[in-house]
Write a protein that holds these residues in place. Structure first.
Motif, PDB file in Angstrom:
ATOM      1  N   VAL A 106       0.865  -1.175   0.000  1.00 12.55           N
ATOM      2  CA  VAL A 106       0.000   0.000   0.000  1.00 12.55           C
ATOM      3  C   VAL A 106       0.901   1.224   0.000  1.00 12.55           C
ATOM      4  N   ALA A 107       0.785   2.047  -1.039  1.00 12.97           N
ATOM      5  CA  ALA A 107       1.578   3.275  -1.144  1.00 12.97           C
ATOM      6  C   ALA A 107       0.697   4.457  -0.769  1.00 12.97           C
ATOM      7  N   ILE A 108       1.140   5.253   0.191  1.00 15.56           N
ATOM      8  CA  ILE A 108       0.387   6.412   0.676  1.00 15.56           C
ATOM      9  C   ILE A 108       1.068   7.676   0.174  1.00 15.56           C
ATOM     10  N   ASP A 109       0.342   8.477  -0.569  1.00 16.98           N
ATOM     11  CA  ASP A 109       0.863   9.773  -1.018  1.00 16.98           C
ATOM     12  C   ASP A 109       0.516  10.797   0.054  1.00 16.98           C
ATOM     13  N   ALA A 110       1.510  11.162   0.852  1.00 19.90           N
ATOM     14  CA  ALA A 110       1.287  12.065   1.982  1.00 19.90           C
ATOM     15  C   ALA A 110       1.520  13.521   1.626  1.00 19.90           C
ATOM     16  N   ASP A 111       1.688  13.828   0.361  1.00 18.55           N
ATOM     17  CA  ASP A 111       1.894  15.214  -0.058  1.00 18.55           C
ATOM     18  C   ASP A 111       0.525  15.883  -0.196  1.00 18.55           C
ATOM     19  N   GLU A 123      -1.726  -1.203  -4.038  1.00 17.90           N
ATOM     20  CA  GLU A 123      -2.825  -0.268  -3.851  1.00 17.90           C
ATOM     21  C   GLU A 123      -2.283   1.113  -3.523  1.00 17.90           C
ATOM     22  N   LEU A 124      -3.010   2.122  -3.952  1.00 21.40           N
ATOM     23  CA  LEU A 124      -2.636   3.516  -3.726  1.00 21.40           C
ATOM     24  C   LEU A 124      -3.660   4.179  -2.823  1.00 21.40           C
ATOM     25  N   LEU A 125      -3.167   4.991  -1.886  1.00 24.14           N
ATOM     26  CA  LEU A 125      -4.026   5.745  -0.979  1.00 24.14           C
ATOM     27  C   LEU A 125      -3.517   7.175  -0.916  1.00 24.14           C
ATOM     28  N   CYS A 126      -4.364   8.124  -1.278  1.00 30.59           N
ATOM     29  CA  CYS A 126      -3.998   9.537  -1.282  1.00 30.59           C
ATOM     30  C   CYS A 126      -4.558  10.224  -0.036  1.00 30.59           C
ATOM     31  N   ILE A 127      -3.779  11.153   0.500  1.00 31.30           N
ATOM     32  CA  ILE A 127      -4.207  11.866   1.696  1.00 31.30           C
ATOM     33  C   ILE A 127      -5.333  12.844   1.377  1.00 31.30           C
ATOM     34  N   SER A 128      -5.171  13.610   0.311  1.00 25.46           N
ATOM     35  CA  SER A 128      -6.177  14.617  -0.035  1.00 25.46           C
ATOM     36  C   SER A 128      -6.189  14.814  -1.539  1.00 25.46           C
ATOM     37  N   LYS A 129      -7.169  15.566  -1.983  1.00 32.71           N
ATOM     38  CA  LYS A 129      -7.284  15.884  -3.399  1.00 32.71           C
ATOM     39  C   LYS A 129      -6.393  17.069  -3.742  1.00 32.71           C
ATOM     40  N   PRO A 130      -6.047  17.224  -5.033  1.00 32.32           N
ATOM     41  CA  PRO A 130      -5.205  18.373  -5.417  1.00 32.32           C
ATOM     42  C   PRO A 130      -5.858  19.702  -5.073  1.00 32.32           C
ATOM     43  N   ARG A 131      -4.992  20.647  -4.686  1.00 35.54           N
ATOM     44  CA  ARG A 131      -5.420  22.019  -4.360  1.00 35.54           C
ATOM     45  C   ARG A 131      -6.447  22.063  -3.230  1.00 35.54           C
ATOM     46  N   SER A 132      -6.315  21.135  -2.314  1.00 37.88           N
ATOM     47  CA  SER A 132      -7.216  21.136  -1.155  1.00 37.88           C
ATOM     48  C   SER A 132      -6.400  21.276   0.115  1.00 37.88           C
ATOM     49  N   LYS A 133      -7.042  21.748   1.160  1.00 38.93           N
ATOM     50  CA  LYS A 133      -6.382  21.942   2.437  1.00 38.93           C
ATOM     51  C   LYS A 133      -6.886  20.902   3.436  1.00 38.93           C
ATOM     52  N   LEU A 134      -5.960  20.493   4.305  1.00 40.68           N
ATOM     53  CA  LEU A 134      -6.335  19.520   5.323  1.00 40.68           C
ATOM     54  C   LEU A 134      -7.068  20.213   6.464  1.00 40.68           C
ATOM     55  N   PRO A 135      -7.932  19.483   7.163  1.00 33.53           N
ATOM     56  CA  PRO A 135      -8.559  20.063   8.370  1.00 33.53           C
ATOM     57  C   PRO A 135      -7.505  20.315   9.440  1.00 33.53           C
ATOM     58  N   ILE A 146      10.658  20.226   5.769  1.00 35.47           N
ATOM     59  CA  ILE A 146      10.674  19.643   7.116  1.00 35.47           C
ATOM     60  C   ILE A 146       9.609  20.306   7.986  1.00 35.47           C
ATOM     61  N   ASP A 147       8.503  20.680   7.354  1.00 33.98           N
ATOM     62  CA  ASP A 147       7.440  21.352   8.101  1.00 33.98           C
ATOM     63  C   ASP A 147       6.450  20.330   8.644  1.00 33.98           C
ATOM     64  N   ALA A 148       5.215  20.745   8.852  1.00 35.89           N
ATOM     65  CA  ALA A 148       4.205  19.872   9.465  1.00 35.89           C
ATOM     66  C   ALA A 148       3.906  18.651   8.609  1.00 35.89           C
ATOM     67  N   GLY A 149       3.928  18.796   7.274  1.00 40.48           N
ATOM     68  CA  GLY A 149       3.680  17.647   6.408  1.00 40.48           C
ATOM     69  C   GLY A 149       4.740  16.574   6.558  1.00 40.48           C
ATOM     70  N   PHE A 150       5.985  16.994   6.736  1.00 37.68           N
ATOM     71  CA  PHE A 150       7.068  16.035   6.965  1.00 37.68           C
ATOM     72  C   PHE A 150       6.882  15.306   8.293  1.00 37.68           C
ATOM     73  N   ILE A 151       6.564  16.034   9.338  1.00 40.22           N
ATOM     74  CA  ILE A 151       6.368  15.429  10.656  1.00 40.22           C
ATOM     75  C   ILE A 151       5.207  14.437  10.623  1.00 40.22           C
ATOM     76  N   THR A 152       4.133  14.797   9.913  1.00 42.13           N
ATOM     77  CA  THR A 152       2.986  13.896   9.797  1.00 42.13           C
ATOM     78  C   THR A 152       3.360  12.609   9.086  1.00 42.13           C
ATOM     79  N   ALA A 153       4.164  12.705   8.016  1.00 46.84           N
ATOM     80  CA  ALA A 153       4.496  11.528   7.214  1.00 46.84           C
ATOM     81  C   ALA A 153       5.412  10.560   7.943  1.00 46.84           C
ATOM     82  N   ILE A 154       6.313  11.058   8.768  1.00 51.75           N
ATOM     83  CA  ILE A 154       7.280  10.167   9.407  1.00 51.75           C
ATOM     84  C   ILE A 154       6.759   9.594  10.723  1.00 51.75           C
ATOM     85  N   THR A 155       5.629  10.102  11.236  1.00 50.80           N
ATOM     86  CA  THR A 155       5.146   9.656  12.550  1.00 50.80           C
ATOM     87  C   THR A 155       4.861   8.159  12.613  1.00 50.80           C
ATOM     88  N   PRO A 156       4.140   7.542  11.662  1.00 54.05           N
ATOM     89  CA  PRO A 156       3.848   6.107  11.807  1.00 54.05           C
ATOM     90  C   PRO A 156       4.965   5.185  11.319  1.00 54.05           C
TER      91      PRO A 156
END
Length: 319
Positions: free
Chosen positions: A84-89, A133-145, A179-189
């Motif tokens: 399972v590949a997760i696109d965390a960008d 399988e591919l799993l995307c975090i969000s859609k393009p040009r969208s902001k996370l909650p 190395i901002d919040a997106g980086f910290i989120t991706a390396i946590t698990p």
């Protein structure tokens, strides 16, 4: 001497060619087996506890993280492992483009967390290899909650482990640049990391900073992939060698990917390099790196002999 010459009175006989008249040459090989050659006649032995959660990161953008995720992930699937590949960008996802799955992504992790769909609906299964399988975090040009962070991604990974159809063997996380919040989120698990770098000063500085952040987060199993290597520039002393990169970063070497123009073609077609027939040198390098990742192995860099410098006129005077 005259008896050896041909005279017209004796007609020439046509040469009758037969395949049996040519015998293949015999070669004598050493009986000592070569241990460094990958044994492609067997399946690689999976080392470590499954699922193995691997984050692919670099710090600097444009060094080949997404390309590495796509090619290594499909190589693992071809070896017979479930991936399972997760696109965390967030907002700038590209992994679906490299895999040719951009038109099939209907739901993302954001919809799963909001309760709009199930996790299995957000997973996009590859048609070529059903165990990828591919799993995307969000859609393009969208902001996370605002509440989305490392804990939310940990929940996603735990949900993948407890699926009814079974836990995947590998969970690859394509980390965003920086190395901002997106980086910290991706390396946590993650419990291991693959650091992608190129042999240039700017990429190595960012990679060294990322190594410190990974170790602070508790990730000790860090391996390195050196991308876009050109041996002609290394011989001409215009590019750092892989040995120089390894000495600067002090990491185990997972793979060396040569510069290949086929990367751009495969990206535009949505067809990863490892699926090309005949395979390219870069595609084979990605497959070898995936093999080492499965067995938690590493490779040894080899010194590239430098070309002798041209001696000018003033060299005779010690210049």
């Amino acid at each position: 001497m005259l008896s050896l010459l041909h005279t017209p009175s004796t007609p020439l006989k046509p040469f009758a060619f037969s395949p049996k008249t040519l015998k293949p040459p015999t070669f004598q090989f050493s009986k000592t087996p070569v241990q460094s050659v990958l044994q492609w006649n067997r399946k690689p032995q999976l080392a470590g506890e499954t699922p193995r959660v691997v984050v692919i990161t670099s710090g600097k953008g444009g060094v080949g993280k997404t390309t590495t995720t796509a090619n290594v992930g499909l190589s693992l699937a071809r070896f017979g492992f479930s991936v399972v590949a997760i696109d965390a960008d967030v907002g700038l996802r590209n992994l679906d483009l490299l895999l040719g799955l951009e038109n099939r992504v209907n739901y993302t992790v954001v919809e799963v967390l909001n309760g709009d769909c199930r996790l299995d609906q957000a997973l996009v299964r590859d048609k070529r290899w059903s165990n990828f399988e591919l799993l995307c975090i969000s859609k393009p040009r969208s902001k996370l909650p605002l509440g989305f962070g490392g804990k939310a991604l940990v929940w996603v990974v735990e949900a993948l482990k407890s699926r009814e159809e079974g836990s995947p063997d590998f969970i690859l996380i394509d980390c965003p640049a920086g190395i901002d919040a997106g980086f910290i989120t991706a390396i946590t698990p993650a419990n291991e990391a693959v650091l992608v770098t190129t042999p240039d000063i700017t990429s190595l500085r960012d990679a060294d900073r990322v190594i410190g952040l990974l170790e602070c987060d508790g990730i000790r199993d860090i391996k390195m992939m050196v991308n876009r290597v050109r041996t002609d520039m290394i011989k001409g002393e215009d590019m750092m060698s892989v040995l120089d990169v390894q000495e600067m970063l002090g990491l185990a070497l997972l793979g060396v990917i040569p510069e290949d123009s086929e990367v751009i073609r495969s990206t535009n077609r949505g067809y990863p390099l490892v699926l090309n027939k005949p395979p390219t040198l870069a595609g084979l390098s990605f497959e070898q790196a995936a093999w080492r990742l499965v067995e938690q192995d590493s490779m040894k860099a080899v010194m590239v002999e430098e070309e002798p410098k041209k001696r000018g006129f003033f060299s005779f005077f010690g210049g």
